[in-house]
Structure formats: C-alpha cells, structure tokens
Design a protein around this motif. Structure first.
Motif, mmCIF file in Angstrom:
data_model
loop_
_atom_site.group_PDB
_atom_site.id
_atom_site.type_symbol
_atom_site.label_atom_id
_atom_site.label_comp_id
_atom_site.label_asym_id
_atom_site.label_seq_id
_atom_site.Cartn_x
_atom_site.Cartn_y
_atom_site.Cartn_z
ATOM 1 N N SER A 39 -2.961 -34.744 -4.188
ATOM 2 C CA SER A 39 -3.344 -33.392 -4.183
ATOM 3 C C SER A 39 -2.290 -32.750 -4.510
ATOM 4 C CB SER A 39 -3.816 -33.102 -2.716
ATOM 5 O OG SER A 39 -4.259 -31.659 -2.989
ATOM 6 N N PRO A 40 -2.097 -32.098 -5.734
ATOM 7 C CA PRO A 40 -3.355 -31.735 -6.750
ATOM 8 C C PRO A 40 -3.570 -33.244 -7.458
ATOM 9 C CG PRO A 40 -1.421 -30.965 -7.799
ATOM 10 C CD PRO A 40 -0.913 -31.426 -6.300
ATOM 11 N N VAL A 41 -4.965 -33.364 -7.936
ATOM 12 C CA VAL A 41 -5.206 -34.679 -8.431
ATOM 13 C C VAL A 41 -4.580 -34.784 -9.735
ATOM 14 C CG1 VAL A 41 -7.370 -34.992 -7.022
ATOM 15 C CG2 VAL A 41 -7.383 -33.555 -9.133
ATOM 16 N N VAL A 42 -4.463 -35.793 -10.448
ATOM 17 C CA VAL A 42 -3.928 -35.950 -11.802
ATOM 18 C C VAL A 42 -4.908 -36.316 -12.763
ATOM 19 C CG1 VAL A 42 -2.413 -37.240 -13.032
ATOM 20 C CG2 VAL A 42 -1.852 -36.757 -10.646
ATOM 21 N N PHE A 43 -4.982 -35.270 -13.955
ATOM 22 C CA PHE A 43 -6.148 -35.580 -14.957
ATOM 23 C C PHE A 43 -5.736 -36.931 -15.528
ATOM 24 C CE2 PHE A 43 -7.068 -34.992 -19.186
ATOM 25 C CZ PHE A 43 -8.508 -34.509 -19.327
ATOM 26 N N GLY A 44 -7.121 -37.324 -15.845
ATOM 27 C CA GLY A 44 -6.973 -39.188 -16.388
ATOM 28 C C GLY A 44 -6.589 -40.043 -15.438
ATOM 29 N N GLN A 45 -6.590 -39.845 -14.191
ATOM 30 C CA GLN A 45 -6.508 -40.860 -13.279
ATOM 31 C C GLN A 45 -7.388 -40.791 -12.158
ATOM 32 O OE1 GLN A 45 -2.220 -40.908 -11.881
ATOM 33 N NE2 GLN A 45 -1.462 -40.770 -13.962
ATOM 34 N N ASN A 46 -7.378 -41.695 -11.158
ATOM 35 C CA ASN A 46 -8.305 -41.952 -9.932
ATOM 36 C C ASN A 46 -7.668 -41.148 -8.949
ATOM 37 O OD1 ASN A 46 -10.473 -43.306 -11.264
ATOM 38 N ND2 ASN A 46 -9.711 -45.275 -10.662
ATOM 39 N N ALA A 47 -8.642 -40.422 -8.164
ATOM 40 C CA ALA A 47 -8.263 -39.898 -7.022
ATOM 41 C C ALA A 47 -9.011 -40.432 -5.789
ATOM 42 C CB ALA A 47 -8.530 -38.179 -6.930
ATOM 43 N N GLN A 48 -8.686 -40.505 -4.640
ATOM 44 C CA GLN A 48 -9.470 -41.092 -3.478
ATOM 45 C C GLN A 48 -10.212 -40.062 -2.642
ATOM 46 O OE1 GLN A 48 -9.514 -44.486 -3.559
ATOM 47 N NE2 GLN A 48 -11.026 -44.542 -2.078
ATOM 48 N N ILE A 66 -22.352 -35.957 0.518
ATOM 49 C CA ILE A 66 -20.912 -35.686 -0.107
ATOM 50 C C ILE A 66 -21.284 -35.122 -1.461
ATOM 51 C CG2 ILE A 66 -18.505 -36.321 -0.315
ATOM 52 C CD1 ILE A 66 -19.585 -37.161 2.295
ATOM 53 N N SER A 67 -20.780 -33.834 -1.606
ATOM 54 C CA SER A 67 -20.885 -33.212 -2.855
ATOM 55 C C SER A 67 -19.614 -32.819 -3.548
ATOM 56 C CB SER A 67 -21.748 -31.775 -2.857
ATOM 57 O OG SER A 67 -20.944 -31.054 -1.832
ATOM 58 N N GLY A 68 -19.653 -32.916 -4.881
ATOM 59 C CA GLY A 68 -18.160 -32.639 -5.736
ATOM 60 C C GLY A 68 -18.179 -33.794 -6.877
ATOM 61 N N PRO A 69 -17.260 -33.922 -7.369
ATOM 62 C CA PRO A 69 -17.290 -34.738 -8.728
ATOM 63 C C PRO A 69 -17.231 -35.963 -8.162
ATOM 64 C CG PRO A 69 -15.569 -32.871 -8.935
ATOM 65 C CD PRO A 69 -16.040 -32.819 -7.563
ATOM 66 N N GLY A 70 -17.919 -37.021 -8.854
ATOM 67 C CA GLY A 70 -18.128 -38.512 -8.265
ATOM 68 C C GLY A 70 -19.290 -38.435 -7.551
ATOM 69 N N GLY A 83 -15.812 -43.199 5.401
ATOM 70 C CA GLY A 83 -15.811 -43.850 4.218
ATOM 71 C C GLY A 83 -15.045 -43.481 2.921
ATOM 72 N N SER A 84 -15.091 -43.973 1.928
ATOM 73 C CA SER A 84 -14.055 -43.332 0.934
ATOM 74 C C SER A 84 -14.765 -43.790 -0.572
ATOM 75 C CB SER A 84 -12.804 -44.043 1.126
ATOM 76 O OG SER A 84 -12.844 -45.392 0.886
ATOM 77 N N ARG A 85 -14.255 -43.083 -1.561
ATOM 78 C CA ARG A 85 -14.568 -43.602 -2.889
ATOM 79 C C ARG A 85 -13.572 -42.982 -4.061
ATOM 80 N NH1 ARG A 85 -20.398 -41.621 -5.216
ATOM 81 N NH2 ARG A 85 -20.884 -43.413 -3.937
ATOM 82 N N ALA A 86 -13.386 -43.956 -4.916
ATOM 83 C CA ALA A 86 -12.554 -43.542 -5.992
ATOM 84 C C ALA A 86 -13.003 -42.693 -6.932
ATOM 85 C CB ALA A 86 -11.863 -44.946 -6.858
ATOM 86 N N VAL A 87 -12.707 -41.759 -7.337
ATOM 87 C CA VAL A 87 -13.371 -40.706 -8.360
ATOM 88 C C VAL A 87 -12.355 -40.609 -9.523
ATOM 89 C CG1 VAL A 87 -14.049 -38.109 -8.702
ATOM 90 C CG2 VAL A 87 -14.395 -39.488 -6.573
ATOM 91 N N THR A 96 -13.789 -29.323 -5.678
ATOM 92 C CA THR A 96 -14.210 -29.256 -4.189
ATOM 93 C C THR A 96 -15.132 -30.311 -3.965
ATOM 94 O OG1 THR A 96 -13.749 -26.785 -4.275
ATOM 95 C CG2 THR A 96 -15.090 -27.569 -2.516
ATOM 96 N N TRP A 97 -14.699 -31.072 -2.724
ATOM 97 C CA TRP A 97 -15.656 -31.902 -2.224
ATOM 98 C C TRP A 97 -16.186 -31.506 -0.845
ATOM 99 C CZ3 TRP A 97 -11.668 -33.314 -5.009
ATOM 100 C CH2 TRP A 97 -11.646 -34.255 -6.346
ATOM 101 N N ASP A 98 -17.360 -31.423 -0.365
ATOM 102 C CA ASP A 98 -17.906 -31.071 0.731
ATOM 103 C C ASP A 98 -18.762 -31.986 1.452
ATOM 104 O OD1 ASP A 98 -17.857 -27.971 0.604
ATOM 105 O OD2 ASP A 98 -18.462 -28.458 -1.298
#
Length: 196
Positions: A39-48, A66-70, A83-87, A96-98
């Motif tokens: 955080s911040p997330v990096v453009f063009g890469q995965n965030a967890q 879970i709402s938000g990108p991905g 849980g977790s997910r790579a986005v 924003t993830w909710d």
C-alpha cells in the motif's frame, strides 16, 4: 368475528420476517478486517487482498461478500472466516475493498458492512506521444518507457511522411509496462495523386 380476525392479523404483522433466521445472530455479531499489500498498490503488478471475519453462531447460511477490483459480489460469496486473493492492478486512481456479511437465509436479505480499506495506485505509466517521430525514434521512446513496438502500418499522410502519423493506444493512455503500442507511418499517395 371480522374484528377478531383483523386483530390477529395485526398482531402477527409486528413480528419481523427474519426473526426465525438462524444466521441473523452471526450477521449481527460479525466483525472483520481487510488489508491490501503493498500500500499504495503498484500499477501493473499484483496486490494481495486479505480478510478475516468472525461472529457468534455463524452457520453455512452466513457468507461474506468482498467488493472491489478483482471481486464480483454479484456472483461470488466466501465463507465467514479468512481468505486472500491476488489482484492485478491494471487500473489508476484509488481502489477500495469492502467486506460485508450477508445472511443468505434471511427473507429480507439482511447484510451488514464490516470493514473496508482504500489505497492509491502508484507508479502509473502512460503511453508517450510518438506523433512525428521516425520509426527508430518511436521504438526508442517506447523502450525508454518500458513498452514494446507492436505492429507498424502505413497511411497516406503528407505532413508526416516517413514519420509516425497515428498510434494505438493513444498518447497519455495508462498502460502496463511490457505492453505493445502499434503505429502507422505516413507515406505519400500513390501516383498520379501528389502531396500539395
């Protein structure tokens, strides 16, 4: 006789439709955390994106959205827990993830927002303006920004003969490094037409 029926109907109407839903306890007592790294997330890469939720008397009819990108809250649900997910971060601005707990057995669709996390997107790269560059200059400009030259076409363009006339994606478009950018090189019209 009609008065008695009306009174009975009124007495039953005050009972909430979800009072007998066993999952409601979990929905009311659930707590959660959600985080994203980096955080911040990096453009063009995965965030967890990671989340954890718990509650009292949680059963299979209780779930997390879970709402938000991905994530697609309309089609995906997760069990109460962690849980977790790579986005992949192919977007700009902020994200924003909710986390929301829902009682799937509830006649009323009972839900309660539990937690959220917001972060900005860093290191956004955009396509350079190649208009007017020679083929060699365009290739070098793309390499400098981390892009590769895609297809090379040609179009009639008397003002940009042997130079870039157009490009796709256009200049200023956010684009992940390593992506290709296509160009059209200007050329003279076929005789008997001529450039003025």
């Amino acid at each position: 006789m009609l008065v008695v029926v009306a009174l009975l109907a009124g007495a039953f109407a005050v009972t909430p439709a979800y009072a007998d839903d066993p999952g409601l306890n979990c929905a009311l007592t659930a707590t959660a955390t959600v985080s994203v790294s980096p955080s911040p997330v990096v453009f063009g890469q995965n965030a967890q994106v990671q989340w954890s939720a718990d509650g009292v008397n949680c059963f299979s009819e209780d779930a997390l959205q879970i709402s938000g990108p991905g994530f697609d809250p309309a089609t995906e649900i997760f069990p109460v827990g962690g849980g977790s997910r790579a986005v992949f971060v192919g977007f700009t601005g902020t994200a924003t993830w909710d986390v929301t707990v829902v009682d799937l057995s509830s006649d009323t669709g009972f839900s309660r927002h539990l937690a959220s996390v917001t972060t900005s997107v860093s290191q956004v790269t955009t396509v350079p303006d190649l208009t007017g560059d020679t083929l060699a200059q365009a290739r070098q400009a793309l390499t400098n920004e981390g892009y590769v030259l895609g297809s090379v076409g040609s179009v009639v363009d008397c003002e940009n003969v042997q130079r870039v006339s157009s490009q796709s994606p256009s200049a200023g478009t956010p684009l992940v490094r390593g992506s290709s950018v296509s160009i059209d090189i200007g050329r003279r019209p076929a005789p008997p037409r001529q450039c003025n």
